[in-house]
Design a protein around this motif. Structure first.
Motif, PDB file in Angstrom:
ATOM      1  N   HIS A 145       0.831  -1.213   0.000  1.00 51.31           N
ATOM      2  CA  HIS A 145       0.000   0.000   0.000  1.00 51.31           C
ATOM      3  C   HIS A 145       0.859   1.255   0.000  1.00 51.31           C
ATOM      4  O   HIS A 145       2.016   1.235   0.439  1.00 51.31           O
ATOM      5  N   ALA A 146       0.275   2.354  -0.469  1.00 51.66           N
ATOM      6  CA  ALA A 146       1.025   3.596  -0.644  1.00 51.66           C
ATOM      7  C   ALA A 146       1.193   4.368   0.661  1.00 51.66           C
ATOM      8  O   ALA A 146       2.282   4.861   0.967  1.00 51.66           O
ATOM      9  N   HIS A 147       0.093   4.517   1.403  1.00 55.36           N
ATOM     10  CA  HIS A 147       0.077   5.368   2.595  1.00 55.36           C
ATOM     11  C   HIS A 147      -0.553   4.616   3.762  1.00 55.36           C
ATOM     12  O   HIS A 147      -1.360   3.717   3.536  1.00 55.36           O
ATOM     13  N   PRO A 148      -0.214   5.044   5.004  1.00 53.15           N
ATOM     14  CA  PRO A 148      -0.978   4.503   6.129  1.00 53.15           C
ATOM     15  C   PRO A 148      -2.442   4.930   5.949  1.00 53.15           C
ATOM     16  O   PRO A 148      -2.698   6.108   5.673  1.00 53.15           O
ATOM     17  N   ASP A 149      -3.339   4.076   6.024  1.00 52.01           N
ATOM     18  CA  ASP A 149      -4.817   4.130   5.897  1.00 52.01           C
ATOM     19  C   ASP A 149      -5.283   3.381   4.642  1.00 52.01           C
ATOM     20  O   ASP A 149      -6.391   2.860   4.620  1.00 52.01           O
ATOM     21  N   ASP A 150      -4.435   3.293   3.602  1.00 50.77           N
ATOM     22  CA  ASP A 150      -4.857   2.569   2.397  1.00 50.77           C
ATOM     23  C   ASP A 150      -5.132   1.096   2.701  1.00 50.77           C
ATOM     24  O   ASP A 150      -6.032   0.496   2.110  1.00 50.77           O
ATOM     25  N   GLU A 151      -4.351   0.522   3.624  1.00 56.42           N
ATOM     26  CA  GLU A 151      -4.557  -0.904   3.966  1.00 56.42           C
ATOM     27  C   GLU A 151      -5.921  -1.122   4.607  1.00 56.42           C
ATOM     28  O   GLU A 151      -6.451  -2.224   4.553  1.00 56.42           O
ATOM     29  N   GLY A 191      -5.578   2.664  -8.915  1.00 58.12           N
ATOM     30  CA  GLY A 191      -6.894   2.648  -8.280  1.00 58.12           C
ATOM     31  C   GLY A 191      -7.494   4.037  -8.364  1.00 58.12           C
ATOM     32  O   GLY A 191      -8.638   4.210  -8.721  1.00 58.12           O
ATOM     33  N   TYR A 192      -6.731   5.038  -8.028  1.00 53.56           N
ATOM     34  CA  TYR A 192      -7.074   6.418  -8.345  1.00 53.56           C
ATOM     35  C   TYR A 192      -5.753   7.161  -8.547  1.00 53.56           C
ATOM     36  O   TYR A 192      -4.713   6.726  -8.058  1.00 53.56           O
ATOM     37  N   PRO A 193      -5.785   8.254  -9.298  1.00 53.15           N
ATOM     38  CA  PRO A 193      -4.518   8.760  -9.851  1.00 53.15           C
ATOM     39  C   PRO A 193      -3.681   9.587  -8.877  1.00 53.15           C
ATOM     40  O   PRO A 193      -3.382  10.740  -9.125  1.00 53.15           O
ATOM     41  N   ASP A 216       1.678   8.426  -5.751  1.00 53.37           N
ATOM     42  CA  ASP A 216       2.211   7.352  -4.908  1.00 53.37           C
ATOM     43  C   ASP A 216       1.513   6.016  -5.173  1.00 53.37           C
ATOM     44  O   ASP A 216       2.113   4.950  -5.014  1.00 53.37           O
ATOM     45  N   HIS A 217       0.251   6.087  -5.562  1.00 58.19           N
ATOM     46  CA  HIS A 217      -0.481   4.838  -5.844  1.00 58.19           C
ATOM     47  C   HIS A 217       0.007   4.228  -7.159  1.00 58.19           C
ATOM     48  O   HIS A 217       0.157   3.012  -7.270  1.00 58.19           O
ATOM     49  N   ILE A 218       0.266   5.080  -8.123  1.00 56.91           N
ATOM     50  CA  ILE A 218       0.787   4.590  -9.401  1.00 56.91           C
ATOM     51  C   ILE A 218       2.193   4.003  -9.198  1.00 56.91           C
ATOM     52  O   ILE A 218       2.520   2.931  -9.695  1.00 56.91           O
TER      53      ILE A 218
END
Ligand code: ZN
Length: 298
Positions: free
Chosen positions: A16-22, A142-144, A147-149
């Motif tokens: 996952h990219a950031h804390p909370d995405d998980e 998932g959304y642009p 960090d997610h990309i």
């Protein structure tokens, strides 16, 4: 079979990219597998340093000053609730660039680290943890968010490189992850189904505007291969989300759909099987389909 040894233990790695995405993507699935005895590890690419405070109750100067520290504490609480292990990959949040034209990304950020270097900590983690299954985001993140990309890019790169003895030779023994999945829970059909159920029950739906702006051409639901039944773990998912108090408003639209309605209307979290080295027939309802017999676990 005998007791579970290291060789036949099932292991799931969620990147996952950031804390909370998980806690918002595949969390109920993780809680389900933890309950079944699977060893689940979350890899968090960045510290979420450039996130803003999204919960009005937490939007205070003292919180903003200590945001990285507070987000680490929130992550620790969420990890306890989900029952997962979690490791930081050590990169710095890129922030979500806004404006026209978009401002340049900050120099020190995750999105600008060259791919080979950015994937190295994940390759090392895969070789140490040796997961059979790994989850990440699709090629659009998932959304642009940059960090997610980038999370998608390092995951695909590391999936391949971790298995190759000629690549990253100093980062441990090669390990072939058997299956790589993309999180696919936010689809048009799911949002529509929940929206319609809320209206039918006489409730205000928070999704009307979102659905109006949703370009059907951008819907990803046709790519879903795997639907994991995990409705009974939605409560744990929500508690983990609320633990990210700076990021989640407990009175917000995330929580406006009654739990029993979610469990009835869409009791799964959905994934796309992107890579596989084992035989399994899609559609599937288990991320470990095709793997359990190989490692001797039912
Ligand atoms: Zn994120």
């Amino acid at each position: 079979m005998e007791g579970v040894t290291h060789a036949d233990q099932l292991r799931l790695l969620a990147v996952h990219a950031h804390p909370d995405d998980e806690s918002s993507k595949g969390a109920a699935t993780m809680a389900k597998y933890v309950h079944e005895g699977v060893d689940v590890l979350v890899a968090t690419c960045t510290g979420g340093e450039r996130g803003s405070v999204l919960n009005p109750a937490m939007d205070r100067p003292d919180v903003l000053e200590r945001l990285p520290e507070i987000r680490a504490q929130e992550m620790a609480a969420a990890r306890e609730i989900l029952g997962v292990g979690q490791e930081w990959l050590g990169f710095v949040d890129s922030g979500l660039p806004e404006g026209d034209p978009l401002p340049p990304l900050p120099e020190d950020c995750f999105a600008l680290v060259p791919l080979e270097e950015a994937a190295a900590p994940l390759v090392a983690l895969i070789r140490r943890f040796r997961p059979q299954v790994m989850t990440t985001y699709d090629e659009r993140g998932g959304y642009p968010h940059p960090d997610h990309i980038k999370t998608h890019e390092i995951s695909v790169h590391a999936f391949e490189a971790a298995a190759d003895p000629d690549r990253y030779p100093d980062l441990g023994e090669p390990w072939q992850v058997s299956k790589l999945y993309y999180n696919m829970s936010f689809t048009l059909p799911r949002t529509k189904a929940i929206h319609e159920a809320m209206l039918a029950a006489g409730l205000d739906s928070p999704y009307a505007e979102m659905l109006q702006n949703w370009d059907p051409a951008k819907d990803i639901s046709h790519r879903v291969t795997t639907r994991v039944p995990c409705g009974e773990y939605f409560g744990i998912r929500d508690r983990a989300l609320i633990a990210h108090a700076t990021q989640i408003d407990p009175t917000g639209r995330w929580f406006s759909t009654p739990m029993d309605m979610q469990q009835r209307v869409w009791p799964t979290e959905d994934f796309e099987l992107a890579r596989s080295t084992v035989d399994s027939t899609t559609p599937e309802d288990d991320l470990f389909a095709g793997i359990r017999s190989e490692v001797g676990v039912r």
